[in-house]
Design a protein around this motif. Structure first.
Motif, PDB file in Angstrom:
ATOM      1  N   ASP A 290     -10.552  -8.656 110.114  1.00 17.55           N
ATOM      2  CA  ASP A 290     -11.865  -9.304 110.158  1.00 17.55           C
ATOM      3  C   ASP A 290     -12.992  -8.302 109.910  1.00 17.55           C
ATOM      4  O   ASP A 290     -13.899  -8.550 109.102  1.00 17.55           O
ATOM      5  CB  ASP A 290     -12.049  -9.988 111.516  1.00 17.55           C
ATOM      6  N   LEU A 291     -12.939  -7.152 110.574  1.00 14.52           N
ATOM      7  CA  LEU A 291     -14.010  -6.167 110.415  1.00 14.52           C
ATOM      8  C   LEU A 291     -13.985  -5.525 109.037  1.00 14.52           C
ATOM      9  O   LEU A 291     -15.036  -5.176 108.487  1.00 14.52           O
ATOM     10  CB  LEU A 291     -13.905  -5.116 111.514  1.00 14.52           C
ATOM     11  N   PHE A 292     -12.804  -5.378 108.466  1.00 11.83           N
ATOM     12  CA  PHE A 292     -12.686  -4.864 107.101  1.00 11.83           C
ATOM     13  C   PHE A 292     -13.496  -5.720 106.131  1.00 11.83           C
ATOM     14  O   PHE A 292     -14.091  -5.225 105.182  1.00 11.83           O
ATOM     15  CB  PHE A 292     -11.206  -4.842 106.708  1.00 11.83           C
ATOM     16  N   ALA A 293     -13.557  -7.024 106.383  1.00 13.93           N
ATOM     17  CA  ALA A 293     -14.273  -7.948 105.498  1.00 13.93           C
ATOM     18  C   ALA A 293     -15.766  -8.017 105.793  1.00 13.93           C
ATOM     19  O   ALA A 293     -16.539  -8.496 104.947  1.00 13.93           O
ATOM     20  CB  ALA A 293     -13.665  -9.345 105.624  1.00 13.93           C
ATOM     21  N   ARG A 294     -16.208  -7.545 106.968  1.00 17.42           N
ATOM     22  CA  ARG A 294     -17.603  -7.766 107.377  1.00 17.42           C
ATOM     23  C   ARG A 294     -18.423  -6.494 107.564  1.00 17.42           C
ATOM     24  O   ARG A 294     -19.629  -6.562 107.773  1.00 17.42           O
ATOM     25  CB  ARG A 294     -17.636  -8.583 108.674  1.00 17.42           C
ATOM     26  N   HIS A 295     -17.796  -5.346 107.501  1.00 17.07           N
ATOM     27  CA  HIS A 295     -18.534  -4.105 107.719  1.00 17.07           C
ATOM     28  C   HIS A 295     -19.293  -3.665 106.465  1.00 17.07           C
ATOM     29  O   HIS A 295     -18.812  -3.831 105.342  1.00 17.07           O
ATOM     30  CB  HIS A 295     -17.585  -2.987 108.149  1.00 17.07           C
ATOM     31  N   LEU A 296     -20.449  -3.063 106.690  1.00 20.62           N
ATOM     32  CA  LEU A 296     -21.263  -2.515 105.607  1.00 20.62           C
ATOM     33  C   LEU A 296     -21.838  -1.180 106.058  1.00 20.62           C
ATOM     34  O   LEU A 296     -22.538  -1.107 107.078  1.00 20.62           O
ATOM     35  CB  LEU A 296     -22.392  -3.486 105.241  1.00 20.62           C
ATOM     36  N   ALA A 297     -21.520  -0.125 105.312  1.00 19.37           N
ATOM     37  CA  ALA A 297     -22.050   1.204 105.616  1.00 19.37           C
ATOM     38  C   ALA A 297     -23.380   1.390 104.889  1.00 19.37           C
ATOM     39  O   ALA A 297     -23.465   1.191 103.674  1.00 19.37           O
ATOM     40  CB  ALA A 297     -21.058   2.285 105.188  1.00 19.37           C
ATOM     41  N   ILE A 298     -24.401   1.759 105.648  1.00 16.38           N
ATOM     42  CA  ILE A 298     -25.729   2.002 105.069  1.00 16.38           C
ATOM     43  C   ILE A 298     -26.032   3.492 105.164  1.00 16.38           C
ATOM     44  O   ILE A 298     -25.314   4.236 105.818  1.00 16.38           O
ATOM     45  CB  ILE A 298     -26.798   1.133 105.772  1.00 16.38           C
ATOM     46  N   PRO A 299     -27.079   3.969 104.493  1.00 14.80           N
ATOM     47  CA  PRO A 299     -27.293   5.414 104.410  1.00 14.80           C
ATOM     48  C   PRO A 299     -27.340   6.116 105.774  1.00 14.80           C
ATOM     49  O   PRO A 299     -28.018   5.668 106.701  1.00 14.80           O
ATOM     50  CB  PRO A 299     -28.637   5.516 103.688  1.00 14.80           C
ATOM     51  N   MET A 300     -26.586   7.209 105.893  1.00 11.48           N
ATOM     52  CA  MET A 300     -26.620   8.063 107.074  1.00 11.48           C
ATOM     53  C   MET A 300     -26.346   9.493 106.652  1.00 11.48           C
ATOM     54  O   MET A 300     -25.285   9.799 106.089  1.00 11.48           O
ATOM     55  CB  MET A 300     -25.570   7.616 108.100  1.00 11.48           C
ATOM     56  N   HIS A 301     -27.314  10.357 106.871  1.00 12.92           N
ATOM     57  CA  HIS A 301     -27.131  11.796 106.651  1.00 12.92           C
ATOM     58  C   HIS A 301     -28.190  12.544 107.439  1.00 12.92           C
ATOM     59  O   HIS A 301     -29.102  11.933 108.019  1.00 12.92           O
ATOM     60  CB  HIS A 301     -27.175  12.151 105.160  1.00 12.92           C
ATOM     61  N   ALA A 302     -28.066  13.840 107.485  1.00 15.04           N
ATOM     62  CA  ALA A 302     -28.912  14.642 108.366  1.00 15.04           C
ATOM     63  C   ALA A 302     -30.347  14.784 107.874  1.00 15.04           C
ATOM     64  O   ALA A 302     -31.200  15.267 108.619  1.00 15.04           O
ATOM     65  CB  ALA A 302     -28.296  16.025 108.547  1.00 15.04           C
ATOM     66  N   ASN A 303     -30.635  14.368 106.650  1.00 15.68           N
ATOM     67  CA  ASN A 303     -31.983  14.516 106.108  1.00 15.68           C
ATOM     68  C   ASN A 303     -32.749  13.199 106.024  1.00 15.68           C
ATOM     69  O   ASN A 303     -33.804  13.131 105.403  1.00 15.68           O
ATOM     70  CB  ASN A 303     -31.924  15.164 104.721  1.00 15.68           C
ATOM     71  N   LEU A 304     -32.226  12.140 106.652  1.00 18.20           N
ATOM     72  CA  LEU A 304     -32.933  10.858 106.627  1.00 18.20           C
ATOM     73  C   LEU A 304     -34.259  10.967 107.378  1.00 18.20           C
ATOM     74  O   LEU A 304     -34.311  11.457 108.506  1.00 18.20           O
ATOM     75  CB  LEU A 304     -32.086   9.769 107.283  1.00 18.20           C
ATOM     76  N   SER A 305     -35.313  10.466 106.746  1.00 16.26           N
ATOM     77  CA  SER A 305     -36.621  10.422 107.412  1.00 16.26           C
ATOM     78  C   SER A 305     -36.807   9.058 108.067  1.00 16.26           C
ATOM     79  O   SER A 305     -36.110   8.085 107.752  1.00 16.26           O
ATOM     80  CB  SER A 305     -37.733  10.659 106.399  1.00 16.26           C
ATOM     81  N   GLU A 306     -37.760   8.977 108.965  1.00 17.64           N
ATOM     82  CA  GLU A 306     -38.042   7.700 109.620  1.00 17.64           C
ATOM     83  C   GLU A 306     -38.509   6.660 108.604  1.00 17.64           C
ATOM     84  O   GLU A 306     -38.138   5.484 108.693  1.00 17.64           O
ATOM     85  CB  GLU A 306     -39.089   7.896 110.714  1.00 17.64           C
ATOM     86  N   ALA A 307     -39.273   7.094 107.621  1.00 15.69           N
ATOM     87  CA  ALA A 307     -39.738   6.163 106.585  1.00 15.69           C
ATOM     88  C   ALA A 307     -38.566   5.628 105.775  1.00 15.69           C
ATOM     89  O   ALA A 307     -38.548   4.449 105.381  1.00 15.69           O
ATOM     90  CB  ALA A 307     -40.751   6.860 105.682  1.00 15.69           C
ATOM     91  N   GLN A 308     -37.573   6.472 105.508  1.00 16.83           N
ATOM     92  CA  GLN A 308     -36.400   6.012 104.763  1.00 16.83           C
ATOM     93  C   GLN A 308     -35.583   5.012 105.574  1.00 16.83           C
ATOM     94  O   GLN A 308     -35.069   4.019 105.038  1.00 16.83           O
ATOM     95  CB  GLN A 308     -35.549   7.196 104.338  1.00 16.83           C
ATOM     96  N   VAL A 309     -35.433   5.268 106.864  1.00 11.42           N
ATOM     97  CA  VAL A 309     -34.747   4.307 107.725  1.00 11.42           C
ATOM     98  C   VAL A 309     -35.498   2.966 107.728  1.00 11.42           C
ATOM     99  O   VAL A 309     -34.880   1.905 107.625  1.00 11.42           O
ATOM    100  CB  VAL A 309     -34.615   4.855 109.158  1.00 11.42           C
ATOM    101  N   ASP A 310     -36.825   3.014 107.800  1.00 12.51           N
ATOM    102  CA  ASP A 310     -37.625   1.782 107.741  1.00 12.51           C
ATOM    103  C   ASP A 310     -37.335   1.032 106.450  1.00 12.51           C
ATOM    104  O   ASP A 310     -37.160  -0.200 106.444  1.00 12.51           O
ATOM    105  CB  ASP A 310     -39.112   2.111 107.811  1.00 12.51           C
ATOM    106  N   ARG A 311     -37.280   1.761 105.338  1.00  7.62           N
ATOM    107  CA  ARG A 311     -37.053   1.116 104.048  1.00  7.62           C
ATOM    108  C   ARG A 311     -35.672   0.477 103.971  1.00  7.62           C
ATOM    109  O   ARG A 311     -35.500  -0.635 103.479  1.00  7.62           O
ATOM    110  CB  ARG A 311     -37.215   2.135 102.931  1.00  7.62           C
ATOM    111  N   VAL A 312     -34.651   1.180 104.492  1.00  3.04           N
ATOM    112  CA  VAL A 312     -33.296   0.634 104.486  1.00  3.04           C
ATOM    113  C   VAL A 312     -33.256  -0.667 105.280  1.00  3.04           C
ATOM    114  O   VAL A 312     -32.713  -1.689 104.825  1.00  3.04           O
ATOM    115  CB  VAL A 312     -32.292   1.647 105.062  1.00  3.04           C
ATOM    116  N   VAL A 313     -33.816  -0.639 106.495  1.00  3.18           N
ATOM    117  CA  VAL A 313     -33.752  -1.815 107.359  1.00  3.18           C
ATOM    118  C   VAL A 313     -34.570  -2.970 106.781  1.00  3.18           C
ATOM    119  O   VAL A 313     -34.125  -4.123 106.804  1.00  3.18           O
ATOM    120  CB  VAL A 313     -34.221  -1.460 108.776  1.00  3.18           C
ATOM    121  N   GLU A 314     -35.727  -2.674 106.223  1.00  2.23           N
ATOM    122  CA  GLU A 314     -36.537  -3.735 105.609  1.00  2.23           C
ATOM    123  C   GLU A 314     -35.795  -4.382 104.445  1.00  2.23           C
ATOM    124  O   GLU A 314     -35.798  -5.604 104.280  1.00  2.23           O
ATOM    125  CB  GLU A 314     -37.874  -3.157 105.120  1.00  2.23           C
TER     126      GLU A 314
END
Length: 316
Positions: A290-314
């Motif tokens: 079930d989780l194999f069909a529903r999981h989605l990996a979004i950007p994660m790395h040590a240089n992510l800025s808060e603005a980039q996280v906002d953009r991903v979530v938006e």
């Protein structure tokens, strides 16, 4: 022991623990197939166990239910870096006379009940692939506190002979002999140099990832039909990946296409290994599937800025 990659470290670990033809090794199902492949490389059979629905590592009850007279060990995976339930798994292993191995490919900097990943089983393995929290582009490592296992792994990773450093300082010209079939599983000197610098940077890299994970958790709380990952209080999560769970009625492929069209990279989480044809596994593991069909990996790395996280979530 530094190795050429995590797959070679897994293979070495299984070899020195004694896995071989006719044996079964229980493997946490939700993982990149290198875990199952490494068991098959020894001639043993990987037997996949279903996973916890919250942190996605092997469910100890499912592990115990999978034990048969052919079982020789348990290979638990720290899924996306968060350690599995090693206290419970150790009790199961001891109760049935099995060894316990930790696939810590994603776990550099993680901990479980105050103990660091890599020290939670008889043997553990790390990956230094480009996606990992610390990386040389490629590479791996095997860890153990058993000197005999370490010596055997060191021998096997250099074609089956004692390492050159053991001959250093000799007053004559010792010629090693080959009495066991080994492999070329050494890490290159160049990659080792990069890793020394990466290890020094690990605390900063971990803090940056954990800060990005906190930003994600805060912002995803208001997004319907998306569930943020769980980080348990009794273990430290290194956040090698950030994987969200979509509601069953969401078209994951359409979401992924939209994200990529808008410049946000994404991918599926990892594999429900029991579904991969190469293993010929016939059991049903519903949580992992079930989780194999529903999981989605979004950007994660040590240089992510808060603005980039906002953009991903938006965008999500």
């Amino acid at each position: 022991l530094a190795t050429s990659n995590c797959g070679s470290a897994l293979h070495l670990g299984l070899k020195v623990l004694g896995a071989g033809p006719g044996d079964e090794v229980i493997v946490g199902d939700y993982t990149f197939p290198a875990t199952g492949h490494s068991v098959a490389w020894t001639g043993a059979t990987p037997v996949f166990a279903d996973i916890r629905p919250d942190i996605w590592s092997a469910d100890p009850a499912a592990v115990e239910a999978a034990i048969t007279p052919r079982t020789v060990g348990i290979l638990a995976v720290d899924v996306f870096g968060q350690p599995a339930d090693f206290d419970e798994l150790r009790q199961i292993a001891d109760r049935h006379g099995l060894w316990l191995m930790e696939d810590a490919a994603c776990s550099a900097g993680a901990s479980y009940h105050g103990r660091p990943a890599g020290s939670l089983a008889d043997v553990a393995t790390f990956s230094f692939h480009g996606r990992k929290g610390i990386t040389a582009g490629e590479g791996g490592a095997l860890t153990t506190d058993d000197a005999a296992l370490a010596d055997h792994a060191r021998k096997l990773h250099t074609y089956g002979i004692a390492p050159a450093i053991s001959r250093e300082g000799s007053t004559d010209l010792p010629v090693p002999s080959f009495d066991e079939l080994g492999y070329n599983y050494r890490l290159s000197d160049l990659a080792a140099g990069v890793m020394l610098a990466q290890i020094d940077r690990l605390p900063t890299l971990l803090e940056n990832r954990r800060r990005a994970a906190r930003w994600y958790e805060e912002r995803l709380a208001g997004v319907e039909r998306v569930t943020a990952p769980v980080a348990l209080d009794d273990r430290e999560h290194p956040w090698q990946s950030y994987v969200v769970t979509l509601d069953p009625d969401v078209d994951r492929g359409a979401v992924a296409a939209y994200l990529r069209q808008h410049g946000v990279q994404c991918n599926f989480g990892t594999y429900a290994s029991h579904l991969q044809p190469v293993y010929g596994f016939t059991g049903s593991l519903p949580v992992s599937a079930d989780l194999f069909a529903r999981h989605l990996a979004i950007p994660m790395h040590a240089n992510l800025s808060e603005a980039q996280v906002d953009r991903v979530v938006e965008t999500l």
